[in-house]
Design a protein around this motif. Structure first.
Motif, mmCIF file in Angstrom:
data_model
loop_
_atom_site.group_PDB
_atom_site.id
_atom_site.type_symbol
_atom_site.label_atom_id
_atom_site.label_comp_id
_atom_site.label_asym_id
_atom_site.label_seq_id
_atom_site.Cartn_x
_atom_site.Cartn_y
_atom_site.Cartn_z
ATOM 1 N N LEU A 50 29.699 93.781 15.872
ATOM 2 C CA LEU A 50 29.555 92.688 15.221
ATOM 3 C C LEU A 50 30.496 92.670 13.674
ATOM 4 O O LEU A 50 29.877 91.834 13.351
ATOM 5 C CB LEU A 50 28.212 93.654 14.297
ATOM 6 N N GLY A 51 30.719 93.965 13.421
ATOM 7 C CA GLY A 51 31.875 93.481 12.590
ATOM 8 C C GLY A 51 33.074 92.857 12.905
ATOM 9 O O GLY A 51 33.666 91.907 12.535
ATOM 10 N N ILE A 52 33.618 92.734 14.016
ATOM 11 C CA ILE A 52 35.199 91.849 15.231
ATOM 12 C C ILE A 52 34.010 90.125 14.987
ATOM 13 O O ILE A 52 34.430 89.625 14.524
ATOM 14 C CB ILE A 52 35.152 91.963 16.306
ATOM 15 N N GLY A 53 32.702 90.497 15.070
ATOM 16 C CA GLY A 53 31.401 89.202 14.865
ATOM 17 C C GLY A 53 31.574 88.221 13.578
ATOM 18 O O GLY A 53 32.049 86.463 13.018
ATOM 19 N N LEU A 54 31.790 89.416 12.629
ATOM 20 C CA LEU A 54 31.886 89.032 11.222
ATOM 21 C C LEU A 54 32.974 87.940 11.045
ATOM 22 O O LEU A 54 33.310 87.193 10.135
ATOM 23 C CB LEU A 54 31.831 89.639 10.382
ATOM 24 N N TYR A 55 34.239 88.912 11.640
ATOM 25 C CA TYR A 55 35.737 88.326 11.708
ATOM 26 C C TYR A 55 35.810 87.171 12.625
ATOM 27 O O TYR A 55 35.947 86.048 11.480
ATOM 28 C CB TYR A 55 37.201 89.188 11.806
ATOM 29 N N LEU A 56 34.967 86.551 13.433
ATOM 30 C CA LEU A 56 34.949 85.589 14.019
ATOM 31 C C LEU A 56 34.210 84.357 13.597
ATOM 32 O O LEU A 56 34.480 83.108 13.804
ATOM 33 C CB LEU A 56 34.380 85.810 15.630
ATOM 34 N N SER A 57 33.125 85.340 13.306
ATOM 35 C CA SER A 57 32.096 83.756 12.551
ATOM 36 C C SER A 57 32.924 83.601 10.838
ATOM 37 O O SER A 57 32.939 82.549 10.202
ATOM 38 C CB SER A 57 31.264 84.378 11.485
ATOM 39 N N VAL A 58 34.235 83.485 10.255
ATOM 40 C CA VAL A 58 35.507 82.785 9.763
ATOM 41 C C VAL A 58 35.652 82.101 9.760
ATOM 42 O O VAL A 58 35.860 80.717 9.278
ATOM 43 C CB VAL A 58 36.041 84.120 8.780
ATOM 44 N N ILE A 59 36.275 81.687 10.775
ATOM 45 C CA ILE A 59 36.846 80.997 12.245
ATOM 46 C C ILE A 59 35.917 79.853 11.995
ATOM 47 O O ILE A 59 36.416 78.837 11.891
ATOM 48 C CB ILE A 59 37.615 81.562 13.181
ATOM 49 N N GLY A 60 34.468 80.712 12.544
ATOM 50 C CA GLY A 60 33.712 79.978 12.738
ATOM 51 C C GLY A 60 33.458 79.101 11.874
ATOM 52 O O GLY A 60 32.918 77.398 11.593
ATOM 53 N N ALA A 61 32.466 79.216 10.312
ATOM 54 C CA ALA A 61 32.265 78.671 9.691
ATOM 55 C C ALA A 61 33.630 77.413 9.400
ATOM 56 O O ALA A 61 33.135 77.446 8.694
ATOM 57 C CB ALA A 61 31.411 80.301 9.013
ATOM 58 N N GLY A 62 34.673 78.468 8.960
ATOM 59 C CA GLY A 62 35.437 77.519 8.950
ATOM 60 C C GLY A 62 35.448 76.331 9.832
ATOM 61 O O GLY A 62 35.736 75.066 8.729
ATOM 62 N N SER A 63 35.731 75.947 10.270
ATOM 63 C CA SER A 63 35.658 74.839 12.164
ATOM 64 C C SER A 63 34.353 74.207 11.275
ATOM 65 O O SER A 63 34.288 72.655 10.991
ATOM 66 C CB SER A 63 35.873 75.512 13.424
ATOM 67 N N PHE A 64 33.137 74.333 11.031
ATOM 68 C CA PHE A 64 31.853 74.003 10.490
ATOM 69 C C PHE A 64 32.300 73.566 9.447
ATOM 70 O O PHE A 64 32.090 72.023 9.283
ATOM 71 C CB PHE A 64 30.963 74.624 10.729
ATOM 72 N N LEU A 65 32.813 74.228 8.650
ATOM 73 C CA LEU A 65 33.181 73.787 6.926
ATOM 74 C C LEU A 65 34.256 72.398 7.028
ATOM 75 O O LEU A 65 34.214 71.100 6.312
ATOM 76 C CB LEU A 65 33.696 74.483 5.723
ATOM 77 N N SER A 66 35.323 72.187 8.292
ATOM 78 C CA SER A 66 35.876 71.409 8.338
ATOM 79 C C SER A 66 34.771 70.374 8.721
ATOM 80 O O SER A 66 35.608 69.093 8.041
ATOM 81 C CB SER A 66 37.010 71.950 9.177
ATOM 82 N N GLY A 67 34.101 70.416 10.029
ATOM 83 C CA GLY A 67 33.729 68.867 10.102
ATOM 84 C C GLY A 67 33.098 68.412 8.581
ATOM 85 O O GLY A 67 33.212 67.064 9.115
ATOM 86 N N LEU A 68 32.258 68.809 7.887
ATOM 87 C CA LEU A 68 31.419 69.218 6.725
ATOM 88 C C LEU A 68 32.650 68.042 5.647
ATOM 89 O O LEU A 68 32.228 66.747 5.233
ATOM 90 C CB LEU A 68 30.658 69.915 6.155
ATOM 91 N N VAL A 69 33.423 69.020 5.419
ATOM 92 C CA VAL A 69 34.325 68.170 4.368
ATOM 93 C C VAL A 69 35.406 66.990 5.166
ATOM 94 O O VAL A 69 35.379 65.781 4.079
ATOM 95 C CB VAL A 69 36.100 69.372 4.298
ATOM 96 N N ILE A 70 35.197 67.465 6.316
ATOM 97 C CA ILE A 70 35.906 65.252 7.168
ATOM 98 C C ILE A 70 34.408 64.407 6.726
ATOM 99 O O ILE A 70 35.401 63.367 6.513
ATOM 100 C CB ILE A 70 35.989 65.324 8.635
ATOM 101 N N ALA A 71 33.460 64.408 7.314
ATOM 102 C CA ALA A 71 32.263 64.032 7.099
ATOM 103 C C ALA A 71 32.145 63.669 5.416
ATOM 104 O O ALA A 71 31.880 61.883 4.805
ATOM 105 C CB ALA A 71 31.376 65.391 7.311
ATOM 106 N N ALA A 72 32.333 64.301 4.495
ATOM 107 C CA ALA A 72 32.438 64.441 3.195
ATOM 108 C C ALA A 72 33.406 63.370 2.549
ATOM 109 O O ALA A 72 33.565 62.424 1.878
ATOM 110 C CB ALA A 72 32.171 65.416 2.003
ATOM 111 N N ALA A 73 34.655 63.666 3.035
ATOM 112 C CA ALA A 73 35.418 62.637 2.694
ATOM 113 C C ALA A 73 36.047 61.617 3.180
ATOM 114 O O ALA A 73 36.269 60.246 2.483
ATOM 115 C CB ALA A 73 37.215 63.481 3.038
ATOM 116 N N ASP A 74 35.316 61.369 4.497
ATOM 117 C CA ASP A 74 35.208 60.048 5.135
ATOM 118 C C ASP A 74 34.638 58.745 4.386
ATOM 119 O O ASP A 74 35.084 57.661 3.772
ATOM 120 C CB ASP A 74 34.947 59.706 6.702
#
Length: 575
Positions: free
Chosen positions: A480-504
């Protein structure tokens, strides 16, 4: 004499510790593992080889995804970027579920086995969609069934990765005994060489696999990836006799919840002046943790009430180690939040960085044109070089200078990577602005600095995040700890999509005029988007430094004991 007898007993005890592994792991027959025959590098090499194969397959898909969505499925750049980010988000958030199942019920070995089968199924679905006449695109049209099968295939790969990544990496870490000085040092190198294998897979995935996609066809490349994954499964099973296994003990979240419930029930009680009065038990083979001064309110869960046996139930009384494990998990939340902007910057490498390369001059000589996705190899090469130099040169030098086992603390290592990511975004903005104002097509090699900087940043931050989330979680939660590490990248990708949508939305004034993201890069302002990410990351870096400075690392007890006042604690991870 008694003194010589004591020395003899100590010698025999040390010899037994050297022969047998005493860290709650078992061998393939369920017995305590023999140190010479199991674990360490002899077992970890099988696991590292599988990681190489899996990353080859994953990045063969991931780095070409934007190209496939825009050129084969004919999606607009913004829609393709959002679909790519959402897929990467699911792929890197699924390990939270996979890690939980591995720790609680399936065990890490079986989780890897089952998830590899699902992964293979996803690749087979993709191959069917890309090779079967009538299903594959042709004549400028894309059959609806092709699009459906394509997304089913890549999301099956996401599910497979969700079990494969957290269980495999933590299973590799399990092959090293933290209580053995030699194996503890080997484990530090394990994470570095794990990432070298990972990046080697990435390197071939974005060169050889992408070349096959460009020159032979998407279907042929997918068949190649399926064959590689099938071979990796055979390699994985070949090492089963040398592995050290952990028996799942049920949900690792239940003890944490019990601590919170017990602390709430006893919230009105006064904490004892002596920490030794808090409840603790001999952990058997389980490592016991030292008391820390943070989150003292949770210590009330370990207060012993002397007015009846009913006061000693699992939901009423917790051990000091269980309390400290709960503190560790709670303390990770601010670190996790503070590293999310780094995940956002990482998401740009396989999306907009690659898309930039696709519109630049990629000629290498008169007869060869570099595939757009192969530009990602620059980041992989930089990360391999960084990890190798860190392991063989920088870390030994820092150990001598600081006198500590690690040299550079894991949180400082992450911070260095986050700072380099800020610089990489600024450099990307400058290069993109120059490209927009250039009258001639710029060479793709202008992208080398931003890719290389992100590769070096990954060599510090991503490896550091892996070590941090593996080492600092309770022992029962390492997948689960490794899952938390990977979730940083996953949540970051999801937030990237939100930032793109908001900036657009903001830059286009709600769609009434052209914004930062047009149908193609010539009508877009990626330079301004990169500056926005650099600013977000720079401000967040200050927040991270404040959070990291207040963090208390996990501390383990040298000798097993019952009384918390009679212990000697040793820092498990150097601050």
């Amino acid at each position: 004499t008694k003194h010589h007898q004591h020395l003899g007993l100590s010698f025999r005890h040390g010899a037994e510790e050297e022969r047998w592994v005493d860290d709650s792991s078992v061998d393939h027959r369920g017995r305590p593992p023999l140190r010479a025959a199991t674990g360490s590098w002899k077992a970890a090499m099988f696991i590292i080889l599988i990681e190489f194969s899996e990353r080859l397959s994953y990045f063969g898909i991931a780095t070409s995804l934007m190209i496939y969505l825009t050129k084969v499925l004919h999606q607009d750049m913004k829609v393709a970027a959002e679909n790519s980010n959402y897929w990467m988000s699911v792929t890197t958030l699924m390990p939270l579920l996979g890690g939980f199942l591995a720790d609680a019920y399936l065990g890490r070995f079986r989780t890897v086995l089952f998830s590899t089968v699902v992964y293979l199924l996803g690749l087979v679905v993709l191959a069917v969609a890309q090779l079967t006449p009538g299903l594959r695109p042709g004549g400028g049209s894309v059959p609806r069934i092709h699009e459906t099968l394509f997304f089913v295939g890549i999301y099956l790969v996401s599910v497979g990765t969700g079990g494969h990544k957290p269980a495999l990496e933590s299973f590799g870490g399990d092959q090293f005994d933290d209580g053995h000085a030699g194996e503890r040092l080997q484990k530090m190198s394990y994470f570095n060489w794990w990432n070298c294998a990972l990046c080697s897979g990435v390197l071939l995935g974005v060169t050889v696999v992408v070349y096959v996609q460009e020159r032979v066809g998407w279907g042929a490349a997918t068949v190649l990836l399926a064959a590689v994954m099938g071979c990796s499964l055979v390699v994985y099973l070949a090492g089963w006799r040398t592995y050290r296994y952990r028996v799942p003990q049920g949900s690792p979240l239940t003890p944490l919840l019990r601590v919170v419930v017990a602390a709430v029930r006893k919230r009105r009680l006064r904490l004892p002046a002596d920490v030794g009065d808090l409840h603790e038990e001999d952990g058997g083979k389980k490592r016991l943790l030292c008391h820390t001064e943070q989150l003292r309110c949770l210590d009330k869960a370990a207060i012993v009430e002397h007015d009846g046996e009913g006061r000693r139930g699992a939901w009423r009384l917790a051990t000091l180690t269980q309390v400290e494990e709960t503190k560790l998990v709670v303390s990770m939340v601010p670190i996790w939040v503070a590293t999310l902007p780094f995940g956002i910057t990482t998401a740009q490498v396989s999306t907009f960085f690659v898309k930039q390369g696709s519109v630049m001059d990629r000629r290498m000589g008169p007869h060869f044109v570099l595939p757009p996705a192969s530009i990602f190899a620059l980041a992989a090469v930089a990360m391999i070089a960084t990890v190798a130099l860190y392991d063989k040169v920088l870390e030994p030098c820092l150990r001598r200078v600081t006198g500590t086992e690690r040299g550079l603390s894991v949180l400082r290592r992450i911070g260095v990577g986050m700072a380099l990511a800020v610089v990489a975004m600024a450099v990307a903005a400058v290069v993109e602005r120059r490209r927009l104002h250039s009258t001639a097509t710029m060479s793709v090699f202008w992208l080398v600095p931003q890719f290389a900087l992100m590769g070096v940043a990954d060599g510090f931050a991503l490896v550091g995040l892996q070590e941090y989330f593996y080492d600092q979680v309770p022992d029962s939660m390492r997948s689960l700890g490794i899952g938390l590490y990977l979730s940083v990248i996953g949540a970051g990708s999801f937030l990237s999509g939100l930032v793109i949508a908001a900036a657009d939305h903001v830059s286009s004034h709600g769609g009434r005029r052209a914004g930062w993201f047009g149908k193609d890069l010539s009508r877009s302002r990626l330079d301004l988007f990169y500056w926005l990410l650099a600013a977000i990351s720079a401000v967040n870096l200050g927040f991270y430094v404040l959070v990291a400075a207040r963090y208390s690392y996990k501390q383990t007890v040298k000798a097993k004991r019952v009384s918390a006042s009679d212990v000697e604690c040793a820092t498990a991870v150097a601050a």
